[in-house]
Design a protein around this motif. Structure first.
Motif: not given
Length: 319
Positions: A88-101
């Motif tokens: 959810p934090t990654s989505v909020m900051l618009k970096v969800q595409g890099s969660v796997l990293t």
């Protein structure tokens, strides 16, 4: 088998980042090569954007991992807890595409059962080396101007041919044209707009929108050309007005290139004179003449829009 320039950069950049990470004595040094592969994108701007998103996601992942593993220990369920907040934090900051990293870094810490300063620095150095190698490889991009100029000439050549064929139809009633230039222009415009957009994204410090604006202008003009062809296709017989428009189109086919605002204004003035002549002509004597006259007048209005699109582009291009 064809090996492209981006493939070569990916291979060299990944090998370089793995070598540097290994030379620095970093744990999980092969991860630097994976980061390089992920950050080597089609354009410079996309690489910078992707590198920034992965860097932010990795920082968030490290912060959550240090906190969670320190409080609850190294248990599989703790990883699930971290993801519960990380995504959810990654989505909020618009970096969800890099969660796997970020997840890979979290797993590094989990496997090492260590979240101290040395481990955090190890992961940050891995990220820096991997991203740095990708940005270094993408700092040079091949010049696309020759290809863009080639596509520009192809479009202008097709426009010229289309105008000449329409003129031939109006003057002679010829219907043997296969229309190859129409489908070809559709493909060229699609490829040209894509290439021009990539060219824009390869200029980080300045905006180079000239070619993109040009191909966008031609795309809008081409839509009008297609409407003109539909308007004129039902014409029957050869009329004086049709021959006058054919002469005008022959003249237009010679001036397809960008030219100047004065030249475009000259074409508009000629079109206005042609419209005045139509208004002074005798009224249609039958239904066929009426429909033909209406189609020809509709053509004049479409051609006026065609020229004004070019005129607006020339004004913006000179700024």
């Amino acid at each position: 088998m064809k090996i492209g320039f981006r493939t070569i950069k990916t291979a060299v950049g990944s090998a370089l980042s793995i070598y540097v990470a290994s030379y620095l004595g970093l744990e999980f040094y092969s991860f630097a090569g994976i980061l390089t592969m992920l950050c080597l994108r089609e354009t410079v701007k996309r690489s910078f954007r992707d590198a920034w998103e992965r860097f932010v996601a990795c920082l968030i992942g490290i912060a959550f991992a240090v906190l969670a593993f320190h409080l609850f220990g190294f248990h599989p369920w703790v990883i699930g807890l971290i993801l519960l907040f990380l995504i959810p934090t990654s989505v909020m900051l618009k970096v969800q595409g890099s969660v796997l990293t970020a997840c890979v870094i979290i797993l590094h810490m989990f496997m090492s059962e260590h979240v101290g300063v040395s481990m955090v620095l190890n992961e940050l150095k891995l990220v820096a080396v991997g991203i740095g190698a990708a940005l270094l490889m993408n700092s040079y991009m091949p010049n696309r101007e020759k290809e863009l100029v080639r596509l520009q000439k192809q479009i202008e050549g097709n426009f010229k041919s289309i105008f000449q064929q329409i003129a031939r139809f109006l003057r002679e009633g010829a219907t043997d044209w296969e229309g190859r230039e129409i489908t070809e222009t559709v493909d060229i415009l699609r490829d040209a707009l894509k290439l021009a957009l990539e060219d824009i994204e390869n200029h980080v410090l300045r905006e180079e929108t000239g070619y993109y604006a040009y191909f966008l202008m031609r795309s809008r003009q081409f839509e009008i050309i297609q409407r003109i062809m539909l308007t004129l296709s039902p014409l029957e017989g050869s009329y004086e007005q049709g021959r006058q428009i054919a002469d005008y189109l022959d003249e237009m086919s010679v001036h397809i290139a960008p030219g100047t605002r004065e030249m475009t204004q000259g074409r508009l003035d000629s079109l206005a004179r042609l419209q005045d002549e139509f208004k002074k002509a005798d009224l249609p004597q039958n239904r066929h003449e009426f429909e033909n006259r209406a189609a020809l007048l509709h053509f004049i209005h479409d051609m006026e829009r065609y020229l004004k699109i070019k005129q607006k582009w020339l004004i913006r291009d000179k700024r």
